[in-house]
Enzyme design. Structure first.
Site, PDB file in Angstrom:
ATOM      1  N   SER A  41       5.686  -8.399   1.397  1.00 54.16           N
ATOM      2  CA  SER A  41       4.641  -8.940   2.273  1.00 54.16           C
ATOM      3  C   SER A  41       3.401  -9.151   1.413  1.00 54.16           C
ATOM      4  O   SER A  41       2.396  -8.479   1.554  1.00 54.16           O
ATOM      5  CB  SER A  41       4.368  -7.993   3.439  1.00 54.16           C
ATOM      6  N   HIS A 158       9.977  -5.462   5.741  1.00 51.48           N
ATOM      7  CA  HIS A 158      10.725  -4.460   4.963  1.00 51.48           C
ATOM      8  C   HIS A 158      12.010  -4.016   5.654  1.00 51.48           C
ATOM      9  O   HIS A 158      12.680  -3.100   5.194  1.00 51.48           O
ATOM     10  CB  HIS A 158       9.852  -3.227   4.700  1.00 51.48           C
ATOM     11  N   GLU A 167       4.739  -0.514   8.642  1.00 47.77           N
ATOM     12  CA  GLU A 167       4.889   0.858   8.156  1.00 47.77           C
ATOM     13  C   GLU A 167       4.357   1.873   9.151  1.00 47.77           C
ATOM     14  O   GLU A 167       3.209   1.767   9.594  1.00 47.77           O
ATOM     15  CB  GLU A 167       4.134   1.023   6.823  1.00 47.77           C
ATOM     16  N   GLU A 207      11.444   0.588   1.835  1.00 46.51           N
ATOM     17  CA  GLU A 207      10.651   1.709   1.311  1.00 46.51           C
ATOM     18  C   GLU A 207      11.236   3.069   1.702  1.00 46.51           C
ATOM     19  O   GLU A 207      10.548   4.090   1.647  1.00 46.51           O
ATOM     20  CB  GLU A 207       9.202   1.579   1.784  1.00 46.51           C
ATOM     21  N   ASP A 242       0.553   0.815   8.726  1.00 44.92           N
ATOM     22  CA  ASP A 242       0.217  -0.417   8.009  1.00 44.92           C
ATOM     23  C   ASP A 242       0.812  -1.539   8.833  1.00 44.92           C
ATOM     24  O   ASP A 242       2.035  -1.692   8.903  1.00 44.92           O
ATOM     25  CB  ASP A 242       0.789  -0.426   6.589  1.00 44.92           C
ATOM     26  N   GLU A 283      -3.960   0.092   8.312  1.00 48.33           N
ATOM     27  CA  GLU A 283      -4.084  -0.876   7.210  1.00 48.33           C
ATOM     28  C   GLU A 283      -3.782  -2.275   7.741  1.00 48.33           C
ATOM     29  O   GLU A 283      -2.886  -2.437   8.576  1.00 48.33           O
ATOM     30  CB  GLU A 283      -3.075  -0.461   6.132  1.00 48.33           C
ATOM     31  N   ASP A 308      -5.587  -4.310   2.434  1.00 44.83           N
ATOM     32  CA  ASP A 308      -4.518  -4.549   1.454  1.00 44.83           C
ATOM     33  C   ASP A 308      -4.426  -6.061   1.206  1.00 44.83           C
ATOM     34  O   ASP A 308      -5.008  -6.575   0.261  1.00 44.83           O
ATOM     35  CB  ASP A 308      -3.201  -3.961   1.978  1.00 44.83           C
ATOM     36  N   LYS A 333      -3.277  -1.715  -5.593  1.00 44.43           N
ATOM     37  CA  LYS A 333      -1.960  -2.057  -6.128  1.00 44.43           C
ATOM     38  C   LYS A 333      -2.192  -2.811  -7.429  1.00 44.43           C
ATOM     39  O   LYS A 333      -2.727  -3.925  -7.411  1.00 44.43           O
ATOM     40  CB  LYS A 333      -1.221  -2.977  -5.156  1.00 44.43           C
ATOM     41  N   HIS A 361       2.299   1.957  -4.069  1.00 39.90           N
ATOM     42  CA  HIS A 361       3.493   1.320  -4.644  1.00 39.90           C
ATOM     43  C   HIS A 361       3.648  -0.072  -4.033  1.00 39.90           C
ATOM     44  O   HIS A 361       2.815  -0.501  -3.237  1.00 39.90           O
ATOM     45  CB  HIS A 361       4.719   2.182  -4.310  1.00 39.90           C
ATOM     46  N   LYS A 384       0.278   6.139  -1.259  1.00 34.69           N
ATOM     47  CA  LYS A 384       1.464   5.847  -0.448  1.00 34.69           C
ATOM     48  C   LYS A 384       2.538   5.310  -1.364  1.00 34.69           C
ATOM     49  O   LYS A 384       2.307   4.389  -2.144  1.00 34.69           O
ATOM     50  CB  LYS A 384       1.160   4.939   0.743  1.00 34.69           C
TER      51      LYS A 384
HETATM   52  P1  PGA Z   1       4.618  -4.975  -0.039  1.00 32.33           P
HETATM   53  O1  PGA Z   1       4.281  -3.915   1.102  1.00 32.33           O
HETATM   54  O2  PGA Z   1       4.770  -4.239  -1.308  1.00 32.33           O
HETATM   55  O3  PGA Z   1       5.876  -5.621   0.444  1.00 32.33           O
HETATM   56  O4  PGA Z   1       3.451  -5.937  -0.076  1.00 32.33           O
HETATM   57  C1  PGA Z   1       3.422  -2.854   0.935  1.00 32.33           C
HETATM   58  C2  PGA Z   1       2.199  -2.983   1.790  1.00 32.33           C
HETATM   59  O5  PGA Z   1       2.013  -3.964   2.514  1.00 32.33           O
HETATM   60  O6  PGA Z   1       1.361  -2.083   1.755  1.00 32.33           O
HETATM   61 ZN    ZN Z   2      -0.013  -3.153   3.297  1.00 33.48          ZN
END
Ligand code: PGA
Ligand code: ZN
Length: 407
Positions: A41, A158, A167, A207, A242, A283, A308, A333, A361, A384
């Site tokens: 995503s 996911h 999430e 995940e 999230d 998030e 994010d 990230k 991650h 996370k």
């Molecule tokens: P992604 O998901 O690594 O698929 O972007 C993680 C997140 O959205 O926090």
């Molecule tokens: Zn996110």
């Protein structure tokens, strides 16, 4: 002074079975190896990974990016001290020439950027978190073990289920990392015991969180609350989400839980969920350019609002969110921006403006545990890295156990 003698790179596969890059930076006395993760995503403002778009691996091969490391990045960096991180990252950024690093590929650049830090740490005989703590952006920060946000139910992009929220996280509140990990694991297994007789399935998403044949956000939150109680952790473990709301934003509306919301209605819905389930953190509650509703949820809920896809670890985007008072926390990230130096700049900007930082991650991971050391060096207090399940997720949590023991 050590210097970079050689840089090697290869195509490997990540936890989803998609190609990614592993790079090795070699000096006279040390080798630093790092690999890069991949999001599903991904925010549209993220740095761009270079994919071959050829027949191999359905277009996802990274041979061009690997060749860029061998033929362009290596000649650029050979002879330089790997500890000169800012200079190394700037040279790669300049050589790329694009803001989103699409020419050499953010994946190629990041693999080398991280491997340089590892090589430099090894030449100095330091643990990675100790080495990273010396960076100018972090010198005022104390090292601490982060509190884990365990993603125990996977939805959105996911999972193959119909749950829209990406999430569902449980957040244990013990003082030591090992107690938090134990709580996360025990609840995860109680959740499995509840799910199996009910649905017959205990498959997991990208995940490591369970995939559930449910449709509604509240059904999952109720399930998590009962797992926490049944495992004996009532009052000691919080819940967080999230939403990754860009993934259910279509034609200017949010399609969630079988309903269609405008932003104001969605905000009201979140406020109800926050109250009913005592959520402590949300998030990406709105789509990746909706700075205004992020800000409204921040003031009206009073809880942690994490950026994010909105902020993509990019100082320019973070400044925009600071100006709009959209968040209270940056999700960090490294591959969203593509170099270690810029990721640390992003963290510093967030801290300097009173935000918190949560290291993260990606949904496609390798066994590289760089982010565990990064979280400790940042002293940010939150990480996370998925469920307490699957090797690529546990690589990070187990590394934190190791750091806790020696630090
Ligand atoms: P992604 O998901 O690594 O698929 O972007 C993680 C997140 O959205 O926090
Ligand atoms: Zn996110």
């Amino acid at each position: 002074m050590p210097t970079i003698r050689d840089i090697r790179a290869r195509e490997i596969l990540d936890s989803r079975g998609h190609p990614t890059i592993e790079a090795a930076v070699i000096t006279e006395h040390s080798v630093g190896i790092a690999s890069v993760p991949e999001g599903a995503s991904t925010g549209k403002h993220e740095a761009k990974e270079l994919r071959d778009k050829s027949k191999r691996y359905h277009g996802l091969g990274v041979q061009k990016a690997v060749d860029n490391i061998r033929n362009i990045i290596k000649p650029l960096l050979v002879g330089i001290d790997p500890a000169r991180q800012r200079e190394i990252d700037s040279l790669m950024i300049e050589k790329d020439g694009f803001k989103d690093k699409r020419r050499l590929g953010a994946n190629a650049i990041l693999a080398v950027s991280l491997a340089c830090a590892r090589a430099a740490a090894a030449s100095e005989g330091k643990e990675l978190y100790d080495y990273l703590s010396q960076f100018p952006q972090l010198t005022k920060r104390a090292q601490i073990l982060p509190c884990p946000y365990f993603n125990v139910v996977n939805g959105g992009k996911h999972a193959t289920s119909k749950i829209n929220i990406q999430e569902f996280m449980i957040v244990p509140r013990f003082t030591s990392f090992h107690d938090n990990l134990r709580a996360g694991s025990e609840i995860y297994h109680v959740l499995k015991e509840i799910i199996h007789p009910k649905y017959g399935l205990t498959g997991v998403g990208d995940e490591g969180g369970f995939e559930l044949p449910l449709k509604k956000t509240e059904e999952v939150l109720r399930l998590l609350r009962s797992a926490i109680t049944k495992a004996g952790y009532s009052g000691k473990v919080d819940l967080a989400l999230d939403c990754a709301a860009s993934s259910f934003y279509q034609h200017k509306k949010y399609h969630l839980d079988g309903r269609i919301f405008n932003a104001e209605q969605l905000l009201q819905y979140y406020l109800q969920l926050i109250k009913k389930y005592k959520l402590i953190s949300i998030e990406d509650p709105f789509h990746e350019d909706d700075l205004v509703h992020f800000a409204q949820l921040r003031t009206r809920s009073g809880i942690q609002i994490v950026g994010d896809d909105l902020t993509v670890t990019n100082p320019e985007r973070i400044q925009l969110a600071i100006n709009n008072k959209s968040c209270t926390c940056l999700l960090l990230k490294v591959n969203q921006i593509g170099t270690l130096s810029e990721a640390l700049d992003a963290a510093k900007l967030a801290f300097d403006n009173g935000w918190k930082v949560m290291v993260s991650h990606r949904s496609g991971e390798t066994n590289d545990s760089f982010i565990a050391d990064l979280a400790v060096a940042l002293g940010c207090g939150m990480i996370k890295a998925g469920a307490p399940c699957r090797g690529e997720r546990l690589a990070k949590y187990n590394r934190l156990l190791e750091i806790e023991e020696v630090a």
